[in-house]
Design a protein around this motif. Sequence first.
Motif, PDB file in Angstrom:
ATOM      1  N   PHE A  22      50.572  46.691  33.405  1.00 53.70           N
ATOM      2  CA  PHE A  22      50.595  47.587  34.564  1.00 53.70           C
ATOM      3  C   PHE A  22      49.397  48.524  34.535  1.00 53.70           C
ATOM      4  N   HIS A  23      48.806  48.736  35.727  1.00 48.30           N
ATOM      5  CA  HIS A  23      47.694  49.679  35.843  1.00 48.30           C
ATOM      6  C   HIS A  23      48.239  51.097  35.670  1.00 48.30           C
ATOM      7  N   PRO A  24      47.655  51.902  34.771  1.00 49.42           N
ATOM      8  CA  PRO A  24      48.241  53.210  34.448  1.00 49.42           C
ATOM      9  C   PRO A  24      48.169  54.229  35.574  1.00 49.42           C
ATOM     10  N   VAL A  25      47.287  54.024  36.541  1.00 47.46           N
ATOM     11  CA  VAL A  25      47.131  54.980  37.643  1.00 47.46           C
ATOM     12  C   VAL A  25      47.844  54.498  38.897  1.00 47.46           C
TER      13      VAL A  25
ATOM     14  N   PHE B  10      49.918  45.619  39.006  1.00 44.23           N
ATOM     15  CA  PHE B  10      50.010  44.941  37.709  1.00 44.23           C
ATOM     16  C   PHE B  10      49.241  43.634  37.697  1.00 44.23           C
ATOM     17  N   SER B  11      49.004  43.159  36.476  1.00 40.65           N
ATOM     18  CA  SER B  11      48.330  41.879  36.280  1.00 40.65           C
ATOM     19  C   SER B  11      49.313  40.884  35.693  1.00 40.65           C
ATOM     20  N   THR B  12      49.101  39.617  35.980  1.00 40.03           N
ATOM     21  CA  THR B  12      49.738  38.532  35.240  1.00 40.03           C
ATOM     22  C   THR B  12      48.623  37.647  34.683  1.00 40.03           C
ATOM     23  N   ALA B  13      48.858  37.081  33.505  1.00 40.83           N
ATOM     24  CA  ALA B  13      47.886  36.154  32.908  1.00 40.83           C
ATOM     25  C   ALA B  13      48.655  35.017  32.278  1.00 40.83           C
ATOM     26  N   GLY B  14      48.055  33.820  32.292  1.00 42.93           N
ATOM     27  CA  GLY B  14      48.850  32.674  31.861  1.00 42.93           C
ATOM     28  C   GLY B  14      48.096  31.588  31.131  1.00 42.93           C
ATOM     29  N   SER B  15      48.852  30.540  30.831  1.00 44.05           N
ATOM     30  CA  SER B  15      48.315  29.394  30.097  1.00 44.05           C
ATOM     31  C   SER B  15      47.378  28.541  30.940  1.00 44.05           C
ATOM     32  N   ASP B  16      47.269  28.844  32.234  1.00 42.46           N
ATOM     33  CA  ASP B  16      46.294  28.145  33.078  1.00 42.46           C
ATOM     34  C   ASP B  16      44.906  28.757  32.942  1.00 42.46           C
TER      35      ASP B  16
ATOM     36  N   THR C 275      46.745  40.664  27.413  1.00 49.12           N
ATOM     37  CA  THR C 275      45.901  41.497  28.273  1.00 49.12           C
ATOM     38  C   THR C 275      46.273  42.961  28.076  1.00 49.12           C
ATOM     39  N   ALA C 276      45.393  43.872  28.525  1.00 48.67           N
ATOM     40  CA  ALA C 276      45.701  45.309  28.464  1.00 48.67           C
ATOM     41  C   ALA C 276      44.719  46.085  29.336  1.00 48.67           C
ATOM     42  N   PHE C 277      45.230  47.124  30.017  1.00 49.72           N
ATOM     43  CA  PHE C 277      44.372  48.106  30.689  1.00 49.72           C
ATOM     44  C   PHE C 277      44.109  49.262  29.726  1.00 49.72           C
ATOM     45  N   ASN C 278      42.915  49.873  29.841  1.00 51.26           N
ATOM     46  CA  ASN C 278      42.685  51.087  29.054  1.00 51.26           C
ATOM     47  C   ASN C 278      43.382  52.270  29.725  1.00 51.26           C
ATOM     48  N   SER C 279      43.283  53.462  29.113  1.00 47.42           N
ATOM     49  CA  SER C 279      44.153  54.575  29.521  1.00 47.42           C
ATOM     50  C   SER C 279      43.910  55.056  30.949  1.00 47.42           C
ATOM     51  N   ASP C 280      42.690  54.917  31.469  1.00 43.58           N
ATOM     52  CA  ASP C 280      42.457  55.340  32.854  1.00 43.58           C
ATOM     53  C   ASP C 280      42.357  54.166  33.822  1.00 43.58           C
TER      54      ASP C 280
ATOM     55  N   ALA D  44      37.875  27.895  22.959  1.00 45.24           N
ATOM     56  CA  ALA D  44      37.396  29.277  23.112  1.00 45.24           C
ATOM     57  C   ALA D  44      38.261  30.249  22.310  1.00 45.24           C
ATOM     58  N   ASN D  45      37.620  31.235  21.708  1.00 44.29           N
ATOM     59  CA  ASN D  45      38.352  32.313  21.029  1.00 44.29           C
ATOM     60  C   ASN D  45      37.532  33.585  21.207  1.00 44.29           C
ATOM     61  N   LYS D  46      37.870  34.349  22.245  1.00 39.11           N
ATOM     62  CA  LYS D  46      37.074  35.530  22.571  1.00 39.11           C
ATOM     63  C   LYS D  46      37.948  36.553  23.296  1.00 39.11           C
ATOM     64  N   ILE D  47      37.435  37.767  23.371  1.00 40.39           N
ATOM     65  CA  ILE D  47      38.098  38.844  24.113  1.00 40.39           C
ATOM     66  C   ILE D  47      37.070  39.398  25.088  1.00 40.39           C
ATOM     67  N   MET D  48      37.482  39.534  26.342  1.00 39.64           N
ATOM     68  CA  MET D  48      36.570  39.968  27.393  1.00 39.64           C
ATOM     69  C   MET D  48      36.979  41.334  27.942  1.00 39.64           C
ATOM     70  N   MET D  49      35.976  42.147  28.288  1.00 40.62           N
ATOM     71  CA  MET D  49      36.196  43.431  28.951  1.00 40.62           C
ATOM     72  C   MET D  49      35.807  43.281  30.419  1.00 40.62           C
ATOM     73  N   HIS D  50      36.785  43.412  31.304  1.00 39.18           N
ATOM     74  CA  HIS D  50      36.537  43.301  32.741  1.00 39.18           C
ATOM     75  C   HIS D  50      36.469  44.709  33.333  1.00 39.18           C
ATOM     76  N   PRO D  51      35.291  45.133  33.866  1.00 42.59           N
ATOM     77  CA  PRO D  51      35.217  46.456  34.495  1.00 42.59           C
ATOM     78  C   PRO D  51      36.012  46.440  35.799  1.00 42.59           C
ATOM     79  N   VAL D  52      36.958  47.353  35.935  1.00 44.45           N
ATOM     80  CA  VAL D  52      37.857  47.331  37.095  1.00 44.45           C
ATOM     81  C   VAL D  52      37.269  48.171  38.225  1.00 44.45           C
ATOM     82  N   ASN D  53      36.923  47.508  39.308  1.00 49.86           N
ATOM     83  CA  ASN D  53      36.551  48.194  40.536  1.00 49.86           C
ATOM     84  C   ASN D  53      37.843  48.747  41.149  1.00 49.86           C
ATOM     85  N   PRO D  54      37.869  50.029  41.554  1.00 55.90           N
ATOM     86  CA  PRO D  54      39.129  50.586  42.079  1.00 55.90           C
ATOM     87  C   PRO D  54      39.769  49.741  43.181  1.00 55.90           C
ATOM     88  N   GLU D  55      38.934  49.083  43.983  1.00 61.10           N
ATOM     89  CA  GLU D  55      39.494  48.290  45.084  1.00 61.10           C
ATOM     90  C   GLU D  55      40.285  47.081  44.586  1.00 61.10           C
TER      91      GLU D  55
END
Length: 358
Positions: free
Chosen positions: A267-270, A274-280, A307-312, A336-347
């Motif tokens: 869930f987005h903290p603000v 929410f997001s869902t992520a899956g095996s696809d 997955t996870a959102f940061n505090s803001d 693949a074995n990696k962790i990605m940071m997605h910058p969230v545009n408010p929109e």
Amino acid sequence: MSGLFGSSSSASQANTLGDLSKDVTLSSPPTDSVSDLCFSPASAHLAVASWDNQVRIYEIKGDGSSEGKAAFPHEGPVLSCHWSPDGKQVVGAGADKAARILDLGSGATTATQVAVHDAPIRCVRFFQPQSSNSPMIVTGSWDKTVKYWDLRAQQAVATLQCQERVYSLDVQKNLMVIGTADRYINVVNLLEPNKFYKTLQSPLKWQTRVVSCFPDSSGFAVGSIEGRCAIQYVEDKDSSSNFSFKCHRDPAQNNMTNVYSVNSISFHPVHGTFSTAGSDGTFHFWDGVAKHRLKGYPTTGGTIPATAFNSDGSIFAYAVSYDWSKGYATNTPQYANKIMMHPVNPEECKPRPSVKKR
């Protein structure tokens, strides 16, 4: 609502297609599959639990770059991790049937064991009891119990006996939700932690994969192995508020639809979206109030277990690593074995304006 969100016109599909081109790869990721991600509530740090028996802690810079800061080992795969409310402690728990805490606030370099079960611990969470200034942890295990631990005591201070193995557990304020095998969902009011406030069967017909509490603790989301998500309010005064929808499935071809597990719901903290992520290998952002998909993203090249959102809510982290959904044969060294940071545009995450009926 049982239809697929955002399945109207192709124009609206193009409108909701998200962009992964600015996503940044985490430096020095774990050497095996990722099982859990959790951002600190107090600083720009990310905890990562992995099947390589480690919990790692990274500092995430403003530009999305990262640096490893600490790590602590377990004696088996780590299945869950969480931060204390003040961001000074990280707890990990997993297949070695134990939970361990690293106290970053004290400058400790080794972790302390704080919990033990008779079977692997699937989930661990910090929470703040109203009756105490000291945070406690709660653990959910495949031994069919949920245990509460005061970090100043050697033994569990209380135990909840569940119907089946604990597959998922989440805490938000005074709400705790436990998802077990056989599709049981137990709701606990942490003001009365020694009993179930409510027990129900999952509204989804297949095995529960994940439960996640709303930020305002009024309800929770459930994800299943059969590409469905349910939104459930604790007090169902208006039953129309509860609904489920299809997600993480390929379009039907020759009357056959590929269906994938929903592995993670964040869930987005603000905004409370929410997001869902899956095996696809995809993730999506949703507005549960408007019952609408906000954004869907292209495949990431591997299954997404966590997955996870940061505090803001400005960063959305997602792991791309094997989740065993297609058995051992698919787990090749090239996966693949990696962790990605997605910058969230408010929109991307803002709720849609509500359309009032005349």
